[in-house]
Write a protein that holds these residues in place. Structure first.
Motif, PDB file in Angstrom:
ATOM      1  N   LYS A   1       0.824  -1.207   0.000  1.00  0.00           N
ATOM      2  CA  LYS A   1       0.000   0.000   0.000  1.00  0.00           C
ATOM      3  C   LYS A   1       0.857   1.256   0.000  1.00  0.00           C
ATOM      4  O   LYS A   1       0.480   2.290  -0.570  1.00  0.00           O
ATOM      5  N   LYS A   2       2.031   1.189   0.652  1.00  0.00           N
ATOM      6  CA  LYS A   2       2.896   2.364   0.761  1.00  0.00           C
ATOM      7  C   LYS A   2       3.975   2.402  -0.323  1.00  0.00           C
ATOM      8  O   LYS A   2       4.849   3.269  -0.300  1.00  0.00           O
ATOM      9  N   ALA A   3       3.914   1.465  -1.263  1.00  0.00           N
ATOM     10  CA  ALA A   3       4.946   1.386  -2.301  1.00  0.00           C
ATOM     11  C   ALA A   3       4.954   2.647  -3.158  1.00  0.00           C
ATOM     12  O   ALA A   3       3.901   3.189  -3.513  1.00  0.00           O
ATOM     13  N   THR A   4       6.135   3.107  -3.476  1.00  0.00           N
ATOM     14  CA  THR A   4       6.292   4.290  -4.327  1.00  0.00           C
ATOM     15  C   THR A   4       7.201   3.950  -5.497  1.00  0.00           C
ATOM     16  O   THR A   4       7.978   2.983  -5.458  1.00  0.00           O
ATOM     17  N   THR A   5       7.099   4.748  -6.550  1.00  0.00           N
ATOM     18  CA  THR A   5       7.953   4.538  -7.727  1.00  0.00           C
ATOM     19  C   THR A   5       9.308   5.198  -7.561  1.00  0.00           C
ATOM     20  O   THR A   5      10.219   4.963  -8.357  1.00  0.00           O
ATOM     21  N   GLY A   6       9.443   6.022  -6.527  1.00  0.00           N
ATOM     22  CA  GLY A   6      10.717   6.681  -6.283  1.00  0.00           C
ATOM     23  C   GLY A   6      11.661   5.782  -5.504  1.00  0.00           C
ATOM     24  O   GLY A   6      11.637   4.557  -5.626  1.00  0.00           O
TER      25      GLY A   6
ATOM     26  N   GLN B   1      10.140  -1.571   2.133  1.00  0.00           N
ATOM     27  CA  GLN B   1       9.681  -1.813   0.763  1.00  0.00           C
ATOM     28  C   GLN B   1      10.764  -2.496  -0.054  1.00  0.00           C
ATOM     29  O   GLN B   1      10.482  -3.426  -0.827  1.00  0.00           O
ATOM     30  N   ALA B   2      12.008  -2.049   0.106  1.00  0.00           N
ATOM     31  CA  ALA B   2      13.127  -2.663  -0.631  1.00  0.00           C
ATOM     32  C   ALA B   2      13.291  -4.129  -0.232  1.00  0.00           C
ATOM     33  O   ALA B   2      13.532  -4.993  -1.089  1.00  0.00           O
ATOM     34  N   CYS B   3      13.139  -4.417   1.063  1.00  0.00           N
ATOM     35  CA  CYS B   3      13.263  -5.796   1.548  1.00  0.00           C
ATOM     36  C   CYS B   3      12.166  -6.677   0.957  1.00  0.00           C
ATOM     37  O   CYS B   3      12.434  -7.782   0.477  1.00  0.00           O
ATOM     38  N   VAL B   4      10.922  -6.172   0.978  1.00  0.00           N
ATOM     39  CA  VAL B   4       9.799  -6.924   0.431  1.00  0.00           C
ATOM     40  C   VAL B   4       9.982  -7.151  -1.063  1.00  0.00           C
ATOM     41  O   VAL B   4       9.747  -8.255  -1.584  1.00  0.00           O
ATOM     42  N   GLU B   5      10.433  -6.120  -1.782  1.00  0.00           N
ATOM     43  CA  GLU B   5      10.642  -6.251  -3.230  1.00  0.00           C
ATOM     44  C   GLU B   5      11.715  -7.289  -3.539  1.00  0.00           C
ATOM     45  O   GLU B   5      11.593  -8.052  -4.501  1.00  0.00           O
TER      46      GLU B   5
END
Length: 266
Positions: free
Chosen positions: A54-59, A65-69
């Motif tokens: 939900k908090k993911a950004t394109t920047g 988020q980096a860990c999840v990706e």
């Protein structure tokens, strides 16, 4: 050499830590600590990954988020390189298995007396004898949990085999492989049924055996050293860090391989 009384106390200590909190009798015995911790850790996975999505950004991504990706990309690449069929379910299933099993395995790193101590104090507040309070906080050291996971994978194997090959094709794999000769059908059937049953059995026992052995060593360290356990605990934990993600990866990888085999058309 330890005195007989010390040996008995250590034995009782180990037995207490290896006993599940249970309700029911016989086949209908439920390990409520295993159920509770597995559900809680499953919710941790769902909520934390949903929050990252939900908090993911394109920047520039945040650390979480980096860990999840990284985890999602790793699992996705593994599925693409292993699974030969086409199904939108396999990648999410593999991600769920990997992260959920990893979280359950990570509970092994918590000092073995911490959670039971908290549970016993709660029991005292509720008027329960602390010696009657049992709790195992590592679900994957319980065969009930590992077999439940493997039986879920087994059900998916049967489902995909029948869905893609049909009932006739699935049965033909059992009696006409590897020797497509009528007088050897009985022999093929025995071999294939044993091989089929061995897959979920090996999945469950491999995960259980590795985590149970690691947990038992933690308990032995705590039972024989007492308050001085933490330095040795952390040394064993550092080594165990190799086992914990490896077993989660192996369980996920074998699940993908088994489902890929079930999806092949012969």
């Amino acid at each position: 050499m330890a005195a007989s009384g010390d040996e008995q106390s250590v034995s009782a200590y180990i037995q207490h830590h290896l006993t599940n909190a249970s309700v029911g009798e016989g086949f209908w015995t439920f390990h409520i600590d295993t159920l509770a911790w597995s559900v809680v850790l499953g919710l941790v996975f769902l909520v934390s990954f949903r929050s990252a999505a939900k908090k993911a950004t394109t920047g520039v991504p945040g650390k979480w988020q980096a860990c999840v990706e990284l985890v999602v990309e790793f699992v996705d690449n593994t599925v693409k390189g292993t699974y030969q069929g086409k199904s939108p379910v396999i990648a999410p299933l593999a991600l769920t298995i990997f992260v959920w099993v990893l979280l359950m395995n990570l509970m092994d790193l918590i000092p073995v007396d911490l959670i039971p101590y908290i549970a016993q104090n709660i029991g005292i507040m509720m008027g329960v004898d602390p010696h009657d309070v049992y709790i195992k906080s590592v679900p994957t050291t319980d065969t009930s949990m590992t077999f439940a996971l493997s039986l879920g994978v087994f059900a998916l194997m049967i489902f995909y085999s029948i869905k893609i090959k049909g009932v006739g094709g699935f049965l033909k794999e059992l009696y006409a492989h590897p020797f497509n000769t009528p007088w050897l059908y009985w022999f093929n059937f025995i071999l294939e049924v044993v091989a089929l049953i061995a897959k979920p059995l090996s999945l469950a026992l491999r995960l259980f055996g590795n985590l149970y052995a690691g947990e038992l060593i933690f308990i032995l360290i705590a039972g024989t050293i007492g308050l001085w356990q933490l330095p040795i605990h952390f040394l064993w934990a550092a080594f165990h860090l190799l086992v914990i993600p490896l077993q989660a990866f192996i369980f996920m990888m074998l699940t993908i391989v088994y489902l890929s085999m079930a999806s092949e058309k012969h």
